[in-house]
Design a protein around this motif. Structure first.
Motif, PDB file in Angstrom:
ATOM      1  N   SER A 146      44.837  69.387  39.757  1.00 51.25           N
ATOM      2  CA  SER A 146      44.206  69.552  38.444  1.00 51.25           C
ATOM      3  C   SER A 146      45.241  69.639  37.323  1.00 51.25           C
ATOM      4  O   SER A 146      44.972  69.216  36.202  1.00 51.25           O
ATOM      5  CB  SER A 146      43.302  70.777  38.424  1.00 51.25           C
ATOM      6  OG  SER A 146      44.052  71.942  38.673  1.00 51.25           O
ATOM      7  N   LYS A 147      46.432  70.138  37.598  1.00 52.15           N
ATOM      8  CA  LYS A 147      47.471  70.256  36.566  1.00 52.15           C
ATOM      9  C   LYS A 147      48.182  68.919  36.394  1.00 52.15           C
ATOM     10  O   LYS A 147      48.585  68.291  37.371  1.00 52.15           O
ATOM     11  CB  LYS A 147      48.502  71.327  36.938  1.00 52.15           C
ATOM     12  CG  LYS A 147      47.934  72.722  37.073  1.00 52.15           C
ATOM     13  CD  LYS A 147      47.608  73.307  35.731  1.00 52.15           C
ATOM     14  CE  LYS A 147      47.111  74.731  35.890  1.00 52.15           C
ATOM     15  NZ  LYS A 147      46.615  75.290  34.667  1.00 52.15           N
ATOM     16  N   ILE A 148      48.337  68.496  35.143  1.00 50.35           N
ATOM     17  CA  ILE A 148      49.002  67.247  34.793  1.00 50.35           C
ATOM     18  C   ILE A 148      50.242  67.579  33.980  1.00 50.35           C
ATOM     19  O   ILE A 148      50.138  68.244  32.948  1.00 50.35           O
ATOM     20  CB  ILE A 148      48.077  66.360  33.910  1.00 50.35           C
ATOM     21  CG1 ILE A 148      46.742  66.116  34.581  1.00 50.35           C
ATOM     22  CG2 ILE A 148      48.780  65.063  33.527  1.00 50.35           C
ATOM     23  CD1 ILE A 148      46.833  65.443  35.901  1.00 50.35           C
ATOM     24  N   ASN A 149      51.399  67.139  34.426  1.00 51.12           N
ATOM     25  CA  ASN A 149      52.605  67.286  33.617  1.00 51.12           C
ATOM     26  C   ASN A 149      52.681  66.130  32.629  1.00 51.12           C
ATOM     27  O   ASN A 149      52.399  64.985  32.981  1.00 51.12           O
ATOM     28  CB  ASN A 149      53.865  67.288  34.488  1.00 51.12           C
ATOM     29  CG  ASN A 149      54.047  68.586  35.230  1.00 51.12           C
ATOM     30  OD1 ASN A 149      53.414  69.592  34.930  1.00 51.12           O
ATOM     31  ND2 ASN A 149      54.912  68.574  36.225  1.00 51.12           N
ATOM     32  N   MET A 150      53.072  66.447  31.408  1.00 52.67           N
ATOM     33  CA  MET A 150      53.300  65.420  30.386  1.00 52.67           C
ATOM     34  C   MET A 150      54.696  65.645  29.831  1.00 52.67           C
ATOM     35  O   MET A 150      54.977  66.693  29.243  1.00 52.67           O
ATOM     36  CB  MET A 150      52.250  65.527  29.267  1.00 52.67           C
ATOM     37  CG  MET A 150      52.442  64.504  28.166  1.00 52.67           C
ATOM     38  SD  MET A 150      51.070  64.441  26.978  1.00 52.67           S
ATOM     39  CE  MET A 150      51.243  66.008  26.139  1.00 52.67           C
ATOM     40  N   TRP A 151      55.574  64.649  30.055  1.00 51.63           N
ATOM     41  CA  TRP A 151      56.934  64.783  29.540  1.00 51.63           C
ATOM     42  C   TRP A 151      56.913  64.660  28.024  1.00 51.63           C
ATOM     43  O   TRP A 151      56.328  63.745  27.462  1.00 51.63           O
ATOM     44  CB  TRP A 151      57.864  63.733  30.136  1.00 51.63           C
ATOM     45  CG  TRP A 151      59.221  63.809  29.520  1.00 51.63           C
ATOM     46  CD1 TRP A 151      60.135  64.807  29.677  1.00 51.63           C
ATOM     47  CD2 TRP A 151      59.798  62.876  28.616  1.00 51.63           C
ATOM     48  NE1 TRP A 151      61.260  64.537  28.933  1.00 51.63           N
ATOM     49  CE2 TRP A 151      61.069  63.362  28.261  1.00 51.63           C
ATOM     50  CE3 TRP A 151      59.367  61.680  28.058  1.00 51.63           C
ATOM     51  CZ2 TRP A 151      61.912  62.685  27.391  1.00 51.63           C
ATOM     52  CZ3 TRP A 151      60.206  61.014  27.190  1.00 51.63           C
ATOM     53  CH2 TRP A 151      61.464  61.512  26.864  1.00 51.63           C
ATOM     54  N   VAL A 152      57.584  65.632  27.394  1.00 53.18           N
ATOM     55  CA  VAL A 152      57.644  65.700  25.933  1.00 53.18           C
ATOM     56  C   VAL A 152      59.097  65.617  25.497  1.00 53.18           C
ATOM     57  O   VAL A 152      59.939  66.374  25.994  1.00 53.18           O
ATOM     58  CB  VAL A 152      57.047  67.037  25.436  1.00 53.18           C
ATOM     59  CG1 VAL A 152      57.192  67.185  23.947  1.00 53.18           C
ATOM     60  CG2 VAL A 152      55.599  67.168  25.853  1.00 53.18           C
ATOM     61  N   PHE A 153      59.396  64.674  24.593  1.00 56.86           N
ATOM     62  CA  PHE A 153      60.687  64.704  23.932  1.00 56.86           C
ATOM     63  C   PHE A 153      60.609  65.892  22.987  1.00 56.86           C
ATOM     64  O   PHE A 153      59.930  65.844  21.959  1.00 56.86           O
ATOM     65  CB  PHE A 153      60.949  63.401  23.163  1.00 56.86           C
ATOM     66  CG  PHE A 153      62.256  63.411  22.429  1.00 56.86           C
ATOM     67  CD1 PHE A 153      63.441  63.222  23.106  1.00 56.86           C
ATOM     68  CD2 PHE A 153      62.291  63.639  21.068  1.00 56.86           C
ATOM     69  CE1 PHE A 153      64.663  63.242  22.430  1.00 56.86           C
ATOM     70  CE2 PHE A 153      63.493  63.670  20.382  1.00 56.86           C
ATOM     71  CZ  PHE A 153      64.679  63.472  21.069  1.00 56.86           C
ATOM     72  N   ASP A 154      61.250  66.981  23.402  1.00 60.06           N
ATOM     73  CA  ASP A 154      61.068  68.234  22.667  1.00 60.06           C
ATOM     74  C   ASP A 154      61.769  68.186  21.328  1.00 60.06           C
ATOM     75  O   ASP A 154      62.908  67.765  21.218  1.00 60.06           O
ATOM     76  CB  ASP A 154      61.589  69.406  23.495  1.00 60.06           C
ATOM     77  CG  ASP A 154      60.669  70.607  23.437  1.00 60.06           C
ATOM     78  OD1 ASP A 154      59.592  70.502  22.813  1.00 60.06           O
ATOM     79  OD2 ASP A 154      61.006  71.627  24.042  1.00 60.06           O
ATOM     80  N   GLU A 155      61.061  68.598  20.334  1.00 58.16           N
ATOM     81  CA  GLU A 155      61.581  68.622  18.971  1.00 58.16           C
ATOM     82  C   GLU A 155      60.941  69.777  18.239  1.00 58.16           C
ATOM     83  O   GLU A 155      59.906  70.296  18.650  1.00 58.16           O
ATOM     84  CB  GLU A 155      61.283  67.297  18.270  1.00 58.16           C
ATOM     85  CG  GLU A 155      59.816  66.906  18.273  1.00 58.16           C
ATOM     86  CD  GLU A 155      59.585  65.486  17.810  1.00 58.16           C
ATOM     87  OE1 GLU A 155      59.994  65.150  16.687  1.00 58.16           O
ATOM     88  OE2 GLU A 155      58.991  64.717  18.577  1.00 58.16           O
ATOM     89  N   ASP A 156      61.591  70.183  17.186  1.00 59.23           N
ATOM     90  CA  ASP A 156      61.027  71.237  16.356  1.00 59.23           C
ATOM     91  C   ASP A 156      59.935  70.650  15.475  1.00 59.23           C
ATOM     92  O   ASP A 156      60.095  69.577  14.901  1.00 59.23           O
ATOM     93  CB  ASP A 156      62.110  71.870  15.468  1.00 59.23           C
ATOM     94  CG  ASP A 156      63.102  72.701  16.270  1.00 59.23           C
ATOM     95  OD1 ASP A 156      62.689  73.301  17.284  1.00 59.23           O
ATOM     96  OD2 ASP A 156      64.282  72.751  15.888  1.00 59.23           O
ATOM     97  N   VAL A 157      58.817  71.366  15.403  1.00 57.44           N
ATOM     98  CA  VAL A 157      57.725  70.971  14.520  1.00 57.44           C
ATOM     99  C   VAL A 157      57.413  72.148  13.596  1.00 57.44           C
ATOM    100  O   VAL A 157      57.632  73.301  13.949  1.00 57.44           O
ATOM    101  CB  VAL A 157      56.456  70.555  15.305  1.00 57.44           C
ATOM    102  CG1 VAL A 157      56.697  69.267  16.060  1.00 57.44           C
ATOM    103  CG2 VAL A 157      55.987  71.647  16.236  1.00 57.44           C
ATOM    104  N   THR A 158      56.933  71.812  12.420  1.00 55.57           N
ATOM    105  CA  THR A 158      56.597  72.843  11.451  1.00 55.57           C
ATOM    106  C   THR A 158      55.126  73.201  11.581  1.00 55.57           C
ATOM    107  O   THR A 158      54.253  72.333  11.511  1.00 55.57           O
ATOM    108  CB  THR A 158      56.894  72.366  10.017  1.00 55.57           C
ATOM    109  OG1 THR A 158      58.282  71.985   9.955  1.00 55.57           O
ATOM    110  CG2 THR A 158      56.628  73.458   8.998  1.00 55.57           C
ATOM    111  N   LEU A 159      54.875  74.486  11.780  1.00 53.54           N
ATOM    112  CA  LEU A 159      53.507  74.988  11.897  1.00 53.54           C
ATOM    113  C   LEU A 159      52.890  75.140  10.508  1.00 53.54           C
ATOM    114  O   LEU A 159      53.615  75.175   9.501  1.00 53.54           O
ATOM    115  CB  LEU A 159      53.522  76.338  12.620  1.00 53.54           C
ATOM    116  CG  LEU A 159      54.138  76.338  14.019  1.00 53.54           C
ATOM    117  CD1 LEU A 159      54.221  77.752  14.568  1.00 53.54           C
ATOM    118  CD2 LEU A 159      53.339  75.457  14.947  1.00 53.54           C
ATOM    119  N   PRO A 160      51.572  75.256  10.425  1.00 51.42           N
ATOM    120  CA  PRO A 160      50.919  75.420   9.119  1.00 51.42           C
ATOM    121  C   PRO A 160      51.437  76.622   8.311  1.00 51.42           C
ATOM    122  O   PRO A 160      51.442  76.589   7.089  1.00 51.42           O
ATOM    123  CB  PRO A 160      49.441  75.615   9.481  1.00 51.42           C
ATOM    124  CG  PRO A 160      49.285  74.913  10.793  1.00 51.42           C
ATOM    125  CD  PRO A 160      50.600  75.117  11.499  1.00 51.42           C
TER     126      PRO A 160
END
Length: 122
Positions: A48-62
């Motif tokens: 049931s668990k799916i790994n999704m590779w993410v190019f990790d980067e900083d994002v600005t939250l609201p």
């Protein structure tokens, strides 16, 4: 349908379950994770668990603070940079390390621009 099943939801034996990894988390990767995540939740022959590779980067939250994209996806179940406003299934796990994301996967779904493949696969 998996070759080890008699129907999409019924396993004939104790064959190991399919483990899916999505490689890429942009708008296409995030969009595909919705269908893949929901299907893997209901299919008995898939983890049931799916790994999704993410190019990790900083994002600005609201609120103006910054946070790693993988953390935002894992806590808010939304890719606020590439698919803002769309809820991702809670069984889709953002993993910033490619080796870790792919570990033990039996199915890799590549969802990223082709020019990124050669350096990524070395």
């Amino acid at each position: 349908m998996c070759k080890h099943t008699i129907s999409p939801c019924t396993s004939m034996d104790s064959t190991p379950k399919e483990k899916v990894c999505i490689i890429g988390s942009g708008n296409w990767g995030s969009a595909i994770s919705i269908g893949v995540g929901n299907n893997c939740k209901r299919l008995s022959y898939c983890h049931s668990k799916i790994n999704m590779w993410v190019f990790d980067e900083d994002v600005t939250l609201p609120n103006g603070e910054t946070e790693k994209l993988s953390r935002v996806i894992n806590t808010k179940h939304e890719n606020i940079k590439y698919l803002k406003g769309v809820q991702l299934p809670d069984n889709v796990i953002a993993v910033p390390d490619l080796t870790t994301a792919c570990r033990d996967a039996t199915l890799l779904i590549f969802v990223l621009p082709h020019q990124f493949l050669p350096p990524l696969l070395r």
